[in-house]
Design an enzyme around this catalytic site. Sequence first.
Site, PDB file in Angstrom:
ATOM      1  N   ASN A  66      31.973  33.326  41.560  1.00  0.00           N
ATOM      2  CA  ASN A  66      30.756  32.589  41.179  1.00  0.00           C
ATOM      3  C   ASN A  66      31.153  31.649  40.001  1.00  0.00           C
ATOM      4  OD1 ASN A  66      28.435  31.123  41.023  1.00  0.00           O
ATOM      5  ND2 ASN A  66      27.138  32.807  40.474  1.00  0.00           N
ATOM      6  N   TRP A  67      31.439  30.480  40.334  1.00  0.00           N
ATOM      7  CA  TRP A  67      32.032  29.806  39.216  1.00  0.00           C
ATOM      8  C   TRP A  67      30.769  29.045  38.337  1.00  0.00           C
ATOM      9  CZ3 TRP A  67      36.796  26.530  41.313  1.00  0.00           C
ATOM     10  CH2 TRP A  67      37.740  27.507  41.831  1.00  0.00           C
ATOM     11  N   LYS A  68      29.711  29.255  38.922  1.00  0.00           N
ATOM     12  CA  LYS A  68      28.460  28.423  38.007  1.00  0.00           C
ATOM     13  C   LYS A  68      28.780  27.260  37.874  1.00  0.00           C
ATOM     14  CE  LYS A  68      27.263  33.269  36.535  1.00  0.00           C
ATOM     15  NZ  LYS A  68      26.601  34.076  35.728  1.00  0.00           N
ATOM     16  N   HIS A  99      20.445  33.721  43.588  1.00  0.00           N
ATOM     17  CA  HIS A  99      20.716  34.225  42.120  1.00  0.00           C
ATOM     18  C   HIS A  99      19.679  34.330  41.203  1.00  0.00           C
ATOM     19  CE1 HIS A  99      23.373  34.529  38.863  1.00  0.00           C
ATOM     20  NE2 HIS A  99      24.186  34.981  39.674  1.00  0.00           N
ATOM     21  N   GLU A 111      19.959  33.511  38.317  1.00  0.00           N
ATOM     22  CA  GLU A 111      19.757  32.419  37.563  1.00  0.00           C
ATOM     23  C   GLU A 111      18.797  31.194  38.168  1.00  0.00           C
ATOM     24  OE1 GLU A 111      23.831  31.765  36.813  1.00  0.00           O
ATOM     25  OE2 GLU A 111      23.898  33.632  35.446  1.00  0.00           O
ATOM     26  N   GLU A 135      22.419  42.573  41.841  1.00  0.00           N
ATOM     27  CA  GLU A 135      23.093  41.974  40.654  1.00  0.00           C
ATOM     28  C   GLU A 135      21.842  42.184  39.479  1.00  0.00           C
ATOM     29  OE1 GLU A 135      26.161  38.801  40.904  1.00  0.00           O
ATOM     30  OE2 GLU A 135      24.305  37.814  41.046  1.00  0.00           O
ATOM     31  N   GLY A 138      26.500  38.471  32.685  1.00  0.00           N
ATOM     32  CA  GLY A 138      27.028  37.629  31.568  1.00  0.00           C
ATOM     33  C   GLY A 138      26.898  38.272  30.291  1.00  0.00           C
ATOM     34  N   SER A 191      28.776  41.599  35.335  1.00  0.00           N
ATOM     35  CA  SER A 191      29.908  41.664  34.119  1.00  0.00           C
ATOM     36  C   SER A 191      30.817  42.701  34.872  1.00  0.00           C
ATOM     37  CB  SER A 191      29.497  42.482  32.911  1.00  0.00           C
ATOM     38  OG  SER A 191      28.329  41.702  32.197  1.00  0.00           O
ATOM     39  N   GLY A 245      31.957  35.366  35.174  1.00  0.00           N
ATOM     40  CA  GLY A 245      32.841  35.027  34.158  1.00  0.00           C
ATOM     41  C   GLY A 245      34.118  35.528  34.443  1.00  0.00           C
TER      42      GLY A 245
HETATM   43  C1  PEP Z   1      26.731  36.420  38.498  1.00  0.00           C
HETATM   44  O1  PEP Z   1      26.349  35.599  37.756  1.00  0.00           O
HETATM   45  O2  PEP Z   1      26.745  36.509  39.593  1.00  0.00           O
HETATM   46  C2  PEP Z   1      27.737  37.476  37.810  1.00  0.00           C
HETATM   47  C3  PEP Z   1      27.722  38.618  38.192  1.00  0.00           C
HETATM   48  O3  PEP Z   1      28.106  36.910  36.411  1.00  0.00           O
HETATM   49  P1  PEP Z   1      29.054  38.039  35.596  1.00  0.00           P
HETATM   50  O4  PEP Z   1      30.099  38.495  36.237  1.00  0.00           O
HETATM   51  O5  PEP Z   1      29.611  36.743  34.531  1.00  0.00           O
HETATM   52  O6  PEP Z   1      28.022  38.954  34.830  1.00  0.00           O
END
Ligand code: PEP
Length: 252
Positions: free
Chosen positions: A9-11, A95, A97, A167, A173, A213, A235
Amino acid sequence: MRRPFIAGNWKMHKTVPQALELVEELRGLVEGEQGVEIAVAPPFVALHPVAQVLRSSVIKLAAQDCFWEEEGAYTGEVSPVMLADVGCAYCIVGHSERRCIFGETSEGVARKARALLNHGISPIVCVGETLEERDRGEALHVVGEQLGGSLASLSAEDMVRVVIAYEPVWAIGTGRTATPQQAQEMHAFIRRWVVEKFGGDVASGLTILYGGSVKPENIRGLMAMDDIDGALVGGASLRATSFAQIVQGGKG
Ligand code: PEP
């Protein structure tokens, strides 16, 4: 036997030239991979150019969100019809976010999942509790509610094409990953929940990703757990080398 699945997921990262550079490098690193499903979710504006690079590639295209209507006066929104048109196989919905920053509800997630399935796109439905909810001992309850709301309108036949991503918000993050045991506990809960609602066959075939993460250093420990079928990576998907290492680790 469920096929491992690693999705990036490049966000809100990468301009179009940067996205093309990343996906070209990634393609070079993972193109020969078999036995693992791989997807990347660039920002909307990069979907079409990235799709050109991914033609006949093993890497599938995913979107990060969508609206549930097919077309109309919905300024700023992108429909499942448009995502199918550019070649998306998957779309992330719900998600944290989107839920936390943009007020997305499970009811909205359910409408998006339904609309995506109508257009041949598999929704990656995200669920997960906040740290406060976990500390209050409410994690299973919160995730159960999110599952109920987000998958409400789906049938067992639909569920065969759905991916669930657990998640925990406190792990996204932050560099603080759930332990494999914490993740496994929730994944097992999710699979049991799906057994009850949709039956054992659907549940045993269901892909449940862990996200929060995930890095090359922790993917193997997570994948060793019975109910963890892959990862949704934020990330660490922004660099081709680290994402490719996670794909390697995901294969087992
Ligand atoms: C995500 O936003 O889906 C995610 C898992 O981010 P990160 O790997 O950066 O924690």
